[in-house]
Design a protein around this motif. Sequence first.
Motif, mmCIF file in Angstrom:
data_model
loop_
_atom_site.group_PDB
_atom_site.id
_atom_site.type_symbol
_atom_site.label_atom_id
_atom_site.label_comp_id
_atom_site.label_asym_id
_atom_site.label_seq_id
_atom_site.Cartn_x
_atom_site.Cartn_y
_atom_site.Cartn_z
ATOM 1 N N TYR A 57 7.354 -14.357 7.678
ATOM 2 C CA TYR A 57 6.928 -14.835 6.368
ATOM 3 C C TYR A 57 5.876 -13.912 5.772
ATOM 4 N N LEU A 58 6.074 -13.587 4.512
ATOM 5 C CA LEU A 58 5.112 -12.821 3.729
ATOM 6 C C LEU A 58 4.561 -13.782 2.706
ATOM 7 N N GLU A 59 3.247 -13.997 2.768
ATOM 8 C CA GLU A 59 2.694 -15.046 1.921
ATOM 9 C C GLU A 59 1.367 -14.670 1.283
ATOM 10 N N PHE A 60 1.079 -15.417 0.241
ATOM 11 C CA PHE A 60 -0.201 -15.346 -0.453
ATOM 12 C C PHE A 60 -0.719 -16.766 -0.537
ATOM 13 N N TRP A 61 -2.001 -16.918 -0.328
ATOM 14 C CA TRP A 61 -2.614 -18.238 -0.397
ATOM 15 C C TRP A 61 -4.008 -18.092 -0.967
ATOM 16 N N THR A 62 -4.410 -19.025 -1.802
ATOM 17 C CA THR A 62 -5.797 -19.035 -2.273
ATOM 18 C C THR A 62 -6.495 -20.261 -1.710
ATOM 19 N N TYR A 63 -7.759 -20.087 -1.508
ATOM 20 C CA TYR A 63 -8.603 -21.109 -0.895
ATOM 21 C C TYR A 63 -8.554 -22.426 -1.652
ATOM 22 N N ILE A 119 -6.145 -0.656 -8.627
ATOM 23 C CA ILE A 119 -7.012 -0.335 -7.491
ATOM 24 C C ILE A 119 -6.938 -1.439 -6.443
ATOM 25 N N VAL A 120 -7.023 -2.688 -6.873
ATOM 26 C CA VAL A 120 -6.973 -3.813 -5.935
ATOM 27 C C VAL A 120 -5.582 -3.919 -5.303
ATOM 28 N N THR A 121 -4.538 -3.755 -6.097
ATOM 29 C CA THR A 121 -3.174 -3.782 -5.558
ATOM 30 C C THR A 121 -3.019 -2.723 -4.475
ATOM 31 N N ASN A 122 -3.465 -1.509 -4.756
ATOM 32 C CA ASN A 122 -3.361 -0.429 -3.780
ATOM 33 C C ASN A 122 -4.181 -0.722 -2.525
ATOM 34 N N GLU A 123 -5.345 -1.304 -2.684
ATOM 35 C CA GLU A 123 -6.178 -1.649 -1.530
ATOM 36 C C GLU A 123 -5.444 -2.624 -0.613
ATOM 37 N N ILE A 124 -4.827 -3.634 -1.190
ATOM 38 C CA ILE A 124 -4.124 -4.641 -0.394
ATOM 39 C C ILE A 124 -2.896 -4.030 0.278
ATOM 40 N N VAL A 125 -2.086 -3.323 -0.482
ATOM 41 C CA VAL A 125 -0.876 -2.719 0.079
ATOM 42 C C VAL A 125 -1.248 -1.709 1.165
ATOM 43 N N ASN A 126 -2.287 -0.922 0.937
ATOM 44 C CA ASN A 126 -2.696 0.079 1.933
ATOM 45 C C ASN A 126 -3.177 -0.556 3.236
ATOM 46 N N PHE A 127 -3.723 -1.763 3.166
ATOM 47 C CA PHE A 127 -4.088 -2.497 4.379
ATOM 48 C C PHE A 127 -2.845 -2.666 5.263
ATOM 49 N N PHE A 128 -1.727 -3.053 4.639
ATOM 50 C CA PHE A 128 -0.494 -3.259 5.393
ATOM 51 C C PHE A 128 0.163 -1.936 5.789
ATOM 52 N N VAL A 129 0.034 -0.914 4.951
ATOM 53 C CA VAL A 129 0.531 0.422 5.315
ATOM 54 C C VAL A 129 -0.136 0.851 6.617
ATOM 55 N N GLU A 130 -1.434 0.674 6.680
ATOM 56 C CA GLU A 130 -2.209 1.034 7.876
ATOM 57 C C GLU A 130 -1.712 0.280 9.108
ATOM 58 N N LYS A 131 -1.427 -0.998 8.946
ATOM 59 C CA LYS A 131 -0.956 -1.826 10.070
ATOM 60 C C LYS A 131 0.406 -1.344 10.564
ATOM 61 N N PHE A 132 1.263 -0.893 9.659
ATOM 62 C CA PHE A 132 2.552 -0.347 10.081
ATOM 63 C C PHE A 132 2.365 1.008 10.749
ATOM 64 N N GLU A 133 1.547 1.878 10.140
ATOM 65 C CA GLU A 133 1.345 3.220 10.683
ATOM 66 C C GLU A 133 0.709 3.204 12.070
ATOM 67 N N ASP A 179 3.298 -9.007 -7.788
ATOM 68 C CA ASP A 179 3.529 -7.567 -7.665
ATOM 69 C C ASP A 179 3.129 -7.064 -6.285
ATOM 70 N N VAL A 180 2.003 -7.570 -5.786
ATOM 71 C CA VAL A 180 1.528 -7.160 -4.461
ATOM 72 C C VAL A 180 2.549 -7.567 -3.400
ATOM 73 N N LEU A 181 3.033 -8.803 -3.461
ATOM 74 C CA LEU A 181 4.017 -9.265 -2.487
ATOM 75 C C LEU A 181 5.296 -8.436 -2.544
ATOM 76 N N CYS A 182 5.736 -8.084 -3.734
ATOM 77 C CA CYS A 182 6.943 -7.249 -3.872
ATOM 78 C C CYS A 182 6.747 -5.898 -3.190
ATOM 79 N N GLU A 183 5.586 -5.305 -3.386
ATOM 80 C CA GLU A 183 5.317 -4.008 -2.762
ATOM 81 C C GLU A 183 5.247 -4.122 -1.244
ATOM 82 N N ILE A 184 4.617 -5.166 -0.743
ATOM 83 C CA ILE A 184 4.527 -5.359 0.710
ATOM 84 C C ILE A 184 5.909 -5.660 1.288
ATOM 85 N N ALA A 185 6.710 -6.433 0.572
ATOM 86 C CA ALA A 185 8.069 -6.736 1.031
ATOM 87 C C ALA A 185 8.887 -5.452 1.145
#
Length: 142
Positions: free
Chosen positions: A59-65, A20-34, A102-108
């Motif tokens: 650059y496609l990145e992930f960062w934690t606080y 669910i969380v993976t899909n939420e994150i990827v869908n955020f970027f899907v929306e930005k492309f669409e 996994d999330v980064l791979c899907e977004i890539a």
Amino acid sequence: MKLAEKLAAMSDEQETKEEIVTNEIVNFFVEKFESGEMMDAFEKRLGKQEICLRKKSIYLEFWTYLPGCSETYFGLLNKKWKPENDHDYEHKGVNLNNIYKDVLCEIAELTKENFEEEGFEVKIRSDEKNKRFDTYVIDISW
């Protein structure tokens, strides 16, 4: 219920949360492309040198606080998905450190597909500079 059955149910529940969380994150970027936001952001970041070279790296990145540093996010072309508490590394009970690869791979892959649909050539490689997380450099050429 036997302990093994109980643990199996707990594992299944966690896997579902992660999906669910993976899909939420990827869908955020899907929306930005669409919506065209990603292509607009890409175009705005093109300089004379990149136009002459016919190539732009993004650059496609992930960062934690970390205290004194940036908040937790997944980012591409200055579009950032952030968890409900961007000073944490969890979202809806899921540790983002456990799913970020996994999330980064899907977004890539999403990025590659969208830029190729626009007629670009796309190559994805690991960002060797980031020692904290596996991130990607996406080379886009025309």
